[in-house]
Each structure stands twice: as structure tokens, then as C-alpha cells.
Design a protein around this motif. Structure first.
Motif, PDB file in Angstrom:
ATOM      1  N   ARG A   1      40.960  40.816  34.780  1.00  0.00           N
ATOM      2  CA  ARG A   1      42.388  41.153  34.833  1.00  0.00           C
ATOM      3  C   ARG A   1      43.272  40.022  34.312  1.00  0.00           C
ATOM      4  O   ARG A   1      44.492  40.155  34.285  1.00  0.00           O
ATOM      5  N   LYS A   2      42.623  38.899  33.941  1.00  0.00           N
ATOM      6  CA  LYS A   2      43.364  37.740  33.428  1.00  0.00           C
ATOM      7  C   LYS A   2      44.474  37.355  34.398  1.00  0.00           C
ATOM      8  O   LYS A   2      45.634  37.123  34.012  1.00  0.00           O
ATOM      9  N   SER A   3      44.087  37.318  35.651  1.00  0.00           N
ATOM     10  CA  SER A   3      45.029  37.021  36.727  1.00  0.00           C
ATOM     11  C   SER A   3      45.048  35.527  37.020  1.00  0.00           C
ATOM     12  O   SER A   3      44.060  34.813  36.787  1.00  0.00           O
ATOM     13  N   GLY A   4      46.162  35.065  37.546  1.00  0.00           N
ATOM     14  CA  GLY A   4      46.261  33.667  37.922  1.00  0.00           C
ATOM     15  C   GLY A   4      46.005  33.434  39.397  1.00  0.00           C
ATOM     16  O   GLY A   4      46.082  32.298  39.873  1.00  0.00           O
ATOM     17  N   VAL A   5      45.697  34.491  40.127  1.00  0.00           N
ATOM     18  CA  VAL A   5      45.474  34.404  41.576  1.00  0.00           C
ATOM     19  C   VAL A   5      43.990  34.217  41.863  1.00  0.00           C
ATOM     20  O   VAL A   5      43.152  35.002  41.421  1.00  0.00           O
ATOM     21  N   SER A   6      43.652  33.156  42.589  1.00  0.00           N
ATOM     22  CA  SER A   6      42.258  32.886  42.957  1.00  0.00           C
ATOM     23  C   SER A   6      41.989  33.401  44.360  1.00  0.00           C
ATOM     24  O   SER A   6      42.700  33.040  45.304  1.00  0.00           O
TER      25      SER A   6
ATOM     26  N   LYS B   1      39.107  38.390  38.647  1.00  0.00           N
ATOM     27  CA  LYS B   1      40.184  37.543  38.134  1.00  0.00           C
ATOM     28  C   LYS B   1      40.088  37.398  36.622  1.00  0.00           C
ATOM     29  O   LYS B   1      41.095  37.483  35.912  1.00  0.00           O
ATOM     30  N   ASN B   2      38.879  37.204  36.108  1.00  0.00           N
ATOM     31  CA  ASN B   2      38.684  37.066  34.665  1.00  0.00           C
ATOM     32  C   ASN B   2      39.020  38.350  33.924  1.00  0.00           C
ATOM     33  O   ASN B   2      39.669  38.323  32.881  1.00  0.00           O
TER      34      ASN B   2
ATOM     35  N   GLU C   1      35.081  25.596  38.927  1.00  0.00           N
ATOM     36  CA  GLU C   1      36.383  25.756  38.288  1.00  0.00           C
ATOM     37  C   GLU C   1      36.480  24.972  36.984  1.00  0.00           C
ATOM     38  O   GLU C   1      37.337  25.256  36.148  1.00  0.00           O
TER      39      GLU C   1
END
Length: 304
Positions: free
Chosen positions: A130-135, A127-128, A150
Motif C-alpha cells: 500500500r506504500k504506506s508510511g505507517v509501521s 505496508k509495502n 528497517e
């Protein structure tokens, strides 16, 4: 990551069609400018595209080499993460034993927590990067621990801190001996190193001047090539200039596609597939029955 050895014509056209159209348009404009303006005053010197083409070949080659180095280093890092993840699960399961201060039931629970927490670490790291907002890591750790990590700026690092505390607790409760403690702690250190290397690649921007100047020089090369050849072959110079330009533009764009290896692109490192593969391996080592399906390829061409 591309998995097919054959490249479909449709994908080539969709990926480079914009460049080809713009390339052709620029060549037409260059021919008209040379025909009705430049040729009235002087003949465009052939030495310009000759020297510029040679310099561009080296420059584009250097850019592509550096881009591939970034991609290949990222792939090696995540290959090491795969191996270390399996080793970590094996150590947690095989090294640990019950003791006077740690019952067998509690030990089994700690094993599951340690292995699943590592899966959470992988998804948090993905997630970090890819700078994604999906957890996706919340389901592998308990709600209290999830709420705590978190709050941290670096969630994967906070999860590793929990793992380090668990290894220390196992040693204090005599579930592992000194040698086993060192080996398991070394795995935590390895994960921290691999996380740092991945973050270094993701957070280091490939110098924009390379891309800007290379693309600018390619357009100058296309224009000058068209003008030079127009003096000898006339309108056919448009086709000749467009063909030469297409080769340089496509070669440059291939290298740029590898600059950010963690982006969810067909040419990127397949983090979805790697994390899912590790998850499946580790859950099977725990003896779990609820195993997710492997990540499937897209049209048999690539996996993300």
C-alpha cells in the motif's frame, strides 16, 4: 472489499455524478455545434457511432476483464497467505520439541518469537503493497531486530531471512527432524513466493494507454451519437447521448476501480481485515489473552 449485496443510490450518485454532469455538458455542446455549424454543411454520418460503439464495447470489456483478473489473482494470493500462516503457526507449535540443547522454556520463547515475527511479516508486507508510511510490525519483533530489518530495502524479505535462520537453528538443535525441517522451510518459501506475486501486481502499472484511449474514444462516441440522433429527434438527442455515454463511462470506471487491488479502496483486497484475522488466529493458537478486535466494516458496505 465490498461486502454488501445492495448498492446504495447515494454511493452510485457520489461515485458517478461527476461523469454524469460532464457527460450532459458535452452532449449539450455537441448538439449546439451540430445544430448551428455542422448541419449547415453536411449530415453527420450514422456509420461512425455505429462502428465506434461496437469497437468500444469489446475494448471496455477487455479492459474490465484484465482489471478483474488482477483483482482476483491478488485475492487468491492473500487467501493462500491466510492458509499458509495458520499452517506455519501449527508447525511451529506442534512440530517442535525440547532437546538436550534446547530447554522447554527456551522452546516456548522461540515459538512465540516465530509466530509473532510472522505477524510482523504480514504487516510489513501490507505496508509495502500500500506504500504506506505507517509501521504496524514494530510491536511484534524486538527492537534490535526491528532496527536491523528497517535498514533493508525490502523489510518483509529481511523478516523472512530471520525465519529461515530460526528453522535452521531448530534443526541443528534437534528440536525438529529432517522431514519437519523440509516442511517448515517449504512454508518460508511459500511466503516468499506469495510476497513476490503480490509485489508483481502492485509494481506492474496497468498500461495507461488503455485508460487514455478508451476514455478518449468514449467521448468521441458520445459526441458522434448526439450529433447523429440530433438530425432525427432534435433536442432529445442530448438526453439520448447522455444516457448512452453514462453507460459506457460507468462501465469503464467500474473496471478501473479494480486495477490496483491493494489500494485502500472499497473495491480493493481487504488487507486490513485479512492481516487482523491472521493475527487473531495466530495469537489464539499461542494461547494469548490480549487479542485485538476484528476489523469492522464501514457502514456495513465494505472492509479495507
Amino acid at each position: 472489499m465490498l461486502i454488501s449485496k445492495n448498492v446504495r443510490i447515494g454511493r452510485i450518485i457520489s461515485g458517478t455524478g461527476r461523469y454524469a454532469a460532464l457527460d450532459l455538458l458535452i452532449c449539450v455542446a455537441a448538439f449546439l455545434v451540430n445544430e448551428y455549424v455542422v448541419s449547415r454543411y453536411f449530415v453527420f454520418p450514422a456509420v461512425i457511432p455505429t462502428i465506434l460503439g461496437t469497437a468500444l464495447a469489446f475494448f471496455v470489456g477487455f479492459n474490465n476483464n484484465q482489471s478483474y483478473d488482477r483483482w482476483w489473482e491478488a485475492r487468491k494470493i492473500w487467501g493462500a497467505i491466510v492458509n499458509d500462516s495458520r499452517t506455519w503457526a501449527r508447525q511451529i507449535i506442534q512440530y517442535t520439541t525440547s532437546s538436550e540443547s534446547l530447554s522447554e522454556a527456551e522452546l516456548l520463547s522461540l515459538r512465540r518469537i516465530a509466530v509473532k515475527r510472522h505477524i510482523a511479516f504480514l504487516y510489513a508486507l501490507k505496508k509495502n503493497l500500500r506504500k504506506s508510511g505507517v509501521s504496524e510490525h514494530d510491536k511484534f519483533i524486538d527492537p534490535e531486530e526491528f532496527a536491523y530489518v528497517e535498514k533493508d530495502m525490502n523489510v518483509p524479505n529481511a523478516i523472512l531471512s530471520y525465519q529461515s535462520k530460526l528453522v535452521e537453528d531448530l534443526y541443528k538443535r534437534e528440536a525438529i527432524d529432517g522431514f519437519q525441517f523440509m516442511e517448515m522451510n517449504r512454508m518460508v518459501v511459500n511466503f516468499c513466493d506469495e510476497m513476490g506475486k503480490s509485489e508483481r501486481i502492485a509494481n506492474t502499472v496497468f498500461p495507461t494507454t488503455y485508460n487514455y484511449y478508451t476514455r478518449s474514444f468514449i467521448w468521441i462516441f458520445i459526441i458522434s451519437t448526439t450529433m447523429v440522433t440530433a438530425n432525427s429527434i432534435g433536442p432529445w438527442s442530448v438526453l439520448f447521448g447522455a444516457l448512452v455515454g453514462y453507460v459506457f463511462l460507468t462501465t469503464h470506471s467500474v473496471g478501473q476501480a479494480l486495477v490496483n487491488p491493494f489500494e485502500p479502496l472499497p473495491t480493493g483486497v481487504p488487507l486490513d481485515q485479512i492481516t487482523r484475522t491472521i493475527e487473531i488466529n495466530l495469537l489464539q493458537m499461542l494461547g494469548e489473552t490480549d487479542i485485538p478486535e476484528p476489523v469492522q466494516s464501514v457502514d456495513g458496505e465494505y472492509v479495507l
